[in-house]
Scaffold this active site. Structure first.
Site, PDB file in Angstrom:
ATOM      1  N   ASP A   2       0.833  -1.202   0.000  1.00 22.80           N
ATOM      2  CA  ASP A   2       0.000   0.000   0.000  1.00 22.80           C
ATOM      3  C   ASP A   2       0.871   1.258   0.000  1.00 22.80           C
ATOM      4  O   ASP A   2       0.361   2.378  -0.046  1.00 22.80           O
ATOM      5  CB  ASP A   2      -1.018  -0.006   1.145  1.00 22.80           C
ATOM      6  CG  ASP A   2      -0.385  -0.109   2.519  1.00 22.80           C
ATOM      7  OD1 ASP A   2       0.857  -0.189   2.607  1.00 22.80           O
ATOM      8  OD2 ASP A   2      -1.122  -0.095   3.520  1.00 22.80           O
ATOM      9  N   SER A   3       2.195   1.073   0.005  1.00 22.40           N
ATOM     10  CA  SER A   3       3.115   2.197  -0.253  1.00 22.40           C
ATOM     11  C   SER A   3       2.809   2.830  -1.601  1.00 22.40           C
ATOM     12  O   SER A   3       3.230   3.954  -1.873  1.00 22.40           O
ATOM     13  CB  SER A   3       4.569   1.721  -0.217  1.00 22.40           C
ATOM     14  OG  SER A   3       4.756   0.604  -1.059  1.00 22.40           O
TER      15      SER A   3
ATOM     16  N   ASP B 230      -0.839  -6.222   0.167  1.00 21.81           N
ATOM     17  CA  ASP B 230      -1.190  -5.560   1.426  1.00 21.81           C
ATOM     18  C   ASP B 230      -2.691  -5.428   1.519  1.00 21.81           C
ATOM     19  O   ASP B 230      -3.350  -5.035   0.543  1.00 21.81           O
ATOM     20  CB  ASP B 230      -0.608  -4.137   1.452  1.00 21.81           C
ATOM     21  CG  ASP B 230       0.726  -4.058   2.164  1.00 21.81           C
ATOM     22  OD1 ASP B 230       1.051  -4.981   2.940  1.00 21.81           O
ATOM     23  OD2 ASP B 230       1.443  -3.075   1.934  1.00 21.81           O
TER      24      ASP B 230
ATOM     25  N   LYS C 294      -0.961  -9.395   3.506  1.00 23.82           N
ATOM     26  CA  LYS C 294      -0.179  -8.871   4.631  1.00 23.82           C
ATOM     27  C   LYS C 294      -1.061  -7.956   5.478  1.00 23.82           C
ATOM     28  O   LYS C 294      -1.755  -7.096   4.936  1.00 23.82           O
ATOM     29  CB  LYS C 294       1.059  -8.117   4.130  1.00 23.82           C
ATOM     30  CG  LYS C 294       1.923  -7.537   5.250  1.00 23.82           C
ATOM     31  CD  LYS C 294       3.331  -7.216   4.812  1.00 23.82           C
ATOM     32  CE  LYS C 294       3.487  -5.990   3.965  1.00 23.82           C
ATOM     33  NZ  LYS C 294       3.026  -4.728   4.595  1.00 23.82           N
TER      34      LYS C 294
ATOM     35  N   GLU D 171      -1.096  -5.521   9.079  1.00 22.72           N
ATOM     36  CA  GLU D 171      -0.277  -4.831  10.074  1.00 22.72           C
ATOM     37  C   GLU D 171      -0.864  -5.028  11.463  1.00 22.72           C
ATOM     38  O   GLU D 171      -2.085  -4.929  11.640  1.00 22.72           O
ATOM     39  CB  GLU D 171      -0.209  -3.331   9.767  1.00 22.72           C
ATOM     40  CG  GLU D 171       0.466  -3.032   8.437  1.00 22.72           C
ATOM     41  CD  GLU D 171       0.638  -1.544   8.179  1.00 22.72           C
ATOM     42  OE1 GLU D 171       0.375  -0.730   9.087  1.00 22.72           O
ATOM     43  OE2 GLU D 171       1.046  -1.204   7.050  1.00 22.72           O
TER      44      GLU D 171
ATOM     45  N   GLU E 220       9.691  -4.061  10.325  1.00 23.26           N
ATOM     46  CA  GLU E 220      10.032  -2.764   9.734  1.00 23.26           C
ATOM     47  C   GLU E 220      10.598  -1.816  10.782  1.00 23.26           C
ATOM     48  O   GLU E 220       9.961  -1.568  11.826  1.00 23.26           O
ATOM     49  CB  GLU E 220       8.783  -2.148   9.080  1.00 23.26           C
ATOM     50  CG  GLU E 220       9.062  -0.776   8.475  1.00 23.26           C
ATOM     51  CD  GLU E 220       7.968  -0.269   7.531  1.00 23.26           C
ATOM     52  OE1 GLU E 220       6.972  -0.981   7.291  1.00 23.26           O
ATOM     53  OE2 GLU E 220       8.143   0.855   7.028  1.00 23.26           O
TER      54      GLU E 220
HETATM   55  O1  KIV Z   1       3.614  -1.157   1.525  1.00 26.39           O
HETATM   56  C1  KIV Z   1       4.827  -1.405   1.546  1.00 26.39           C
HETATM   57  O2  KIV Z   1       5.578  -1.061   0.640  1.00 26.39           O
HETATM   58  C2  KIV Z   1       5.386  -2.080   2.697  1.00 26.39           C
HETATM   59  C3  KIV Z   1       6.863  -1.910   2.958  1.00 26.39           C
HETATM   60  C4  KIV Z   1       7.192  -2.079   4.363  1.00 26.39           C
HETATM   61  C5  KIV Z   1       7.713  -2.792   2.137  1.00 26.39           C
HETATM   62  O3  KIV Z   1       4.693  -2.743   3.418  1.00 26.39           O
END
Ligand code: KIV
Length: 263
Positions: free
Chosen positions: A44-45, A83, A112, A114, A181
């Site tokens: 999600d970056s 993500d 993924k 968080e 991270e």
């Molecule tokens: O969204 C992202 O790019 C991440 C980074 C920590 C790699 O989760």
């Protein structure tokens, strides 16, 4: 042949570092995996590096589905992780399953999430239903406002102990990869030894089972100052392909990250 979770676990068993990079489109998916990248993370970056947002918070599930579909069309070999964006999994496990299933349908092989203790029930629920889960601890960018900025986490002894416990508990709940991270290298080393899931570090020192970078950081495209953990691999490379090959070789050869990229 397509890499799977089993391939990644065997790499760790055989002492080979796992190389991950963020990826948001089909052309880069092909280029990155041809350069030897094992995991394509549709992160999600993308909210920050593609959309120009100040954080990852505004990214929607629909946007993530679109980018996962793009990456999946360009990829034949890498393991694809998506993500789950902010607000798409925190309500309850049923909401997380509904939204994770859209990402898997779009072509992701794993999602993924968080968070630590708050994600245990959801992790278990997803894994029981066939959705592999990648945990994400330390600096969790979706909590940036709670954390008070993008800061190194786990520096105080109590925080370090909690993070290690979170990693152990997430693995017990079924998480099969763990992203660490921006935490001290010594803590990442301890977590990597404490859990059976491979750890993938970003700003977490050299002792994780693998490394990830945001693609744009590797290409030297950042507004202002580069983060300490990033390295511009375009320096000394004659093409993007070569820069990515250098990143892959440096992670596999344990030359990246160095002490200057670690906390
Ligand atoms: O969204 C992202 O790019 C991440 C980074 C920590 C790699 O989760």
């Amino acid at each position: 042949m397509r890499k799977t979770l089993t391939t990644l676990h065997h790499m760790v068993r055989d002492g080979e570092k796992i190389v991950a990079l963020t990826c948001y489109d089909a052309s880069f998916a092909k280029l990155l995996e041809e350069a030897g990248v094992d995991i394509l993370l549709v992160g999600d970056s993308l909210g920050m590096v593609l959309q120009g947002r100040e954080s990852t918070l505004p990214v929607t599930l629909e946007q993530m589905v679109y980018h996962v579909e793009c990456v999946a069309r360009g990829s034949t070999q890498a393991f694809i992780v998506a993500d789950m964006p902010f607000g798409s999994y925190q309500d309850n496990p049923q909401q997380a399953f509904r939204n994770a299933s859209q990402l898997l349908r779009a072509g992701a092989h794993m999602v993924k999430l968080e968070g630590g203790q708050a994600m245990l029930e959801t992790t278990h629920f997803l894994v029981e239903r066939g959705v592999p889960v990648f945990g994400h601890l330390g600096l969790t960018p979706q909590s940036v406002h709670q954390l008070g900025g993008y800061r190194v986490q786990g520096k105080a002894e109590a925080d370090a102990q909690q993070l290690q416990q979170d990693a152990v508990d997430l693995c017990a709940a079924g998480a099969s990869l763990m992203l660490l991270e921006c935490i001290p290298a010594a803590l990442a080393h301890a977590v990597t030894k404490a859990i059976s899931a491979p750890t993938i570090g970003i700003g977490a020192g050299p002792d994780c089972s693998g490394q990830v970078l945001v693609l744009y950081d590797l290409l030297g495209i950042y507004a202002g100052k580069a983060p300490k953990f990033a390295k511009n691999f375009m320096q000394g490379a004659t093409s993007i392909q070569q820069a990515v090959e250098h990143y892959v070789a440096d992670v596999k050869g344990q030359r990246f990250p160095g002490p200057e990229h670690s906390f």
